[in-house]
Write an enzyme that holds these catalytic residues in place. Structure first.
Site, PDB file in Angstrom:
ATOM      1  N   ASN A 175     -10.904  -2.964  -5.247  1.00  0.00           N
ATOM      2  CA  ASN A 175     -10.144  -2.009  -6.058  1.00  0.00           C
ATOM      3  C   ASN A 175     -10.766  -1.735  -7.433  1.00  0.00           C
ATOM      4  OD1 ASN A 175      -6.936  -3.101  -4.688  1.00  0.00           O
ATOM      5  ND2 ASN A 175      -8.126  -1.275  -4.171  1.00  0.00           N
ATOM      6  N   ASP A 233       0.824  -1.221   0.000  1.00  0.00           N
ATOM      7  CA  ASP A 233       0.000   0.000   0.000  1.00  0.00           C
ATOM      8  C   ASP A 233       0.856   1.269   0.000  1.00  0.00           C
ATOM      9  OD1 ASP A 233      -2.392   1.392  -0.036  1.00  0.00           O
ATOM     10  OD2 ASP A 233      -2.537   1.469   2.147  1.00  0.00           O
TER      11      ASP A 233
END
Ligand code: IPE
Ligand code: IPE
Ligand code: MG
Length: 235
Positions: free
Chosen positions: A62, A14
């Protein structure tokens, strides 16, 4: 203190977008740089004696992102698949975690083929989670378990932890020992929910593209200092 190198490390990659934003670059450049970090850290983990690594590349959530970013991420993934043949030469077993049915037939076939070809390698296993969700993983396993009960000679009480684990996308890998999340957030974001039940959690503010071998050393040292009791009392 257990003082051992973790058998299985899972990474939530991330911070690519913020890394790029900080430099005035497009988010997609951050993803590309994150891809370089992924390759470097995977190799280094192997050198450290870790046997299983799992990387979260794209979650079931996502898909909500702008099409342009999703397309760029899929392009990077497809490039990785083209290059992944070479990992067979490095004696690495490749596994793709997640629902493959969403991908174009050719791409899904390529993933399955890479998994098949590399199945023989048992020293080092690299799992890449793409279109992966922890809830989806548990749901698809539950559906298959129900099907076993309906179609085969199996009753609900036969479904124990071992059997259920074998139905998860991660059936070929042990539970997570160390879960590393760079990027500053302290959450799982629907990653390996079942498999991280007793994982040691390591969070760092370093953004994934900046994550170095030294940062992995630091995380492993942190892990070595943990006392893992698994509900028992200290021995
Ligand atoms: C992680 O980086 C990569 C994926 C989720 C595909 P992000 O894109 O989430 O980066 P930030 O969190 O916006 O910085
Ligand atoms: C988690 O990162 C997913 C991956 C790294 C692939 P996100 O950036 O999607 O997580 P949230 O949205 O901040 O929880
Ligand atoms: Mg993020």
């Amino acid at each position: 203190m257990d003082n051992q190198v973790p058998l299985h490390i899972a990474f939530i990659m991330d911070g690519n977008g913020r890394w790029a934003k900080k430099r005035g670059l497009s988010r997609n450049i951050g993803h590309k740089k994150g891809g370089d970090t992924f390759r470097e850290i995977a190799k280094y983990a192997k050198d450290c004696g870790v046997k299983y690594v799992t990387f979260f590349a794209f979650s079931t959530e996502n898909w909500k992102r702008p099409k342009e970013e999703v397309d760029a991420l899929m392009k990077l993934f497809s490039e990785y698949l083209d290059e992944a043949e070479s990992y067979a030469k490095e004696k690495t077993r490749l596994i793709f975690l997640g629902d493959k049915s969403i991908f174009a037939r050719e791409m899904a076939a390529k993933m399955t083929e890479l998994e098949k070809k590399s199945k023989q390698f048992s020293d080092f296993t690299l799992s890449l989670a793409v279109n992966y969700g922890g809830k989806d993983d548990i749901l698809q396993a539950a559906r298959r378990a129900a099907k076993f009960c309906r179609d085969r000679d199996l009753t609900p009480s036969d479904i124990d932890e071992k059997f259920f684990s074998g139905l998860l996308y991660t059936s070929a890998v042990p539970d997570v020992d160390l879960l590393i999340r760079p990027g500053g957030e302290r959450r799982l974001s629907n990653f390996l929910l079942w498999q991280s039940a007793y994982a040691e959690l390591y969070f760092t503010d370093i953004l994934w593209p900046d994550f170095t071998k030294k940062d992995l050393d630091t995380a492993i040292e942190y892990y070595k200092g943990r006392n893992r009791r698994f509900g028992n009392i200290e021995k």
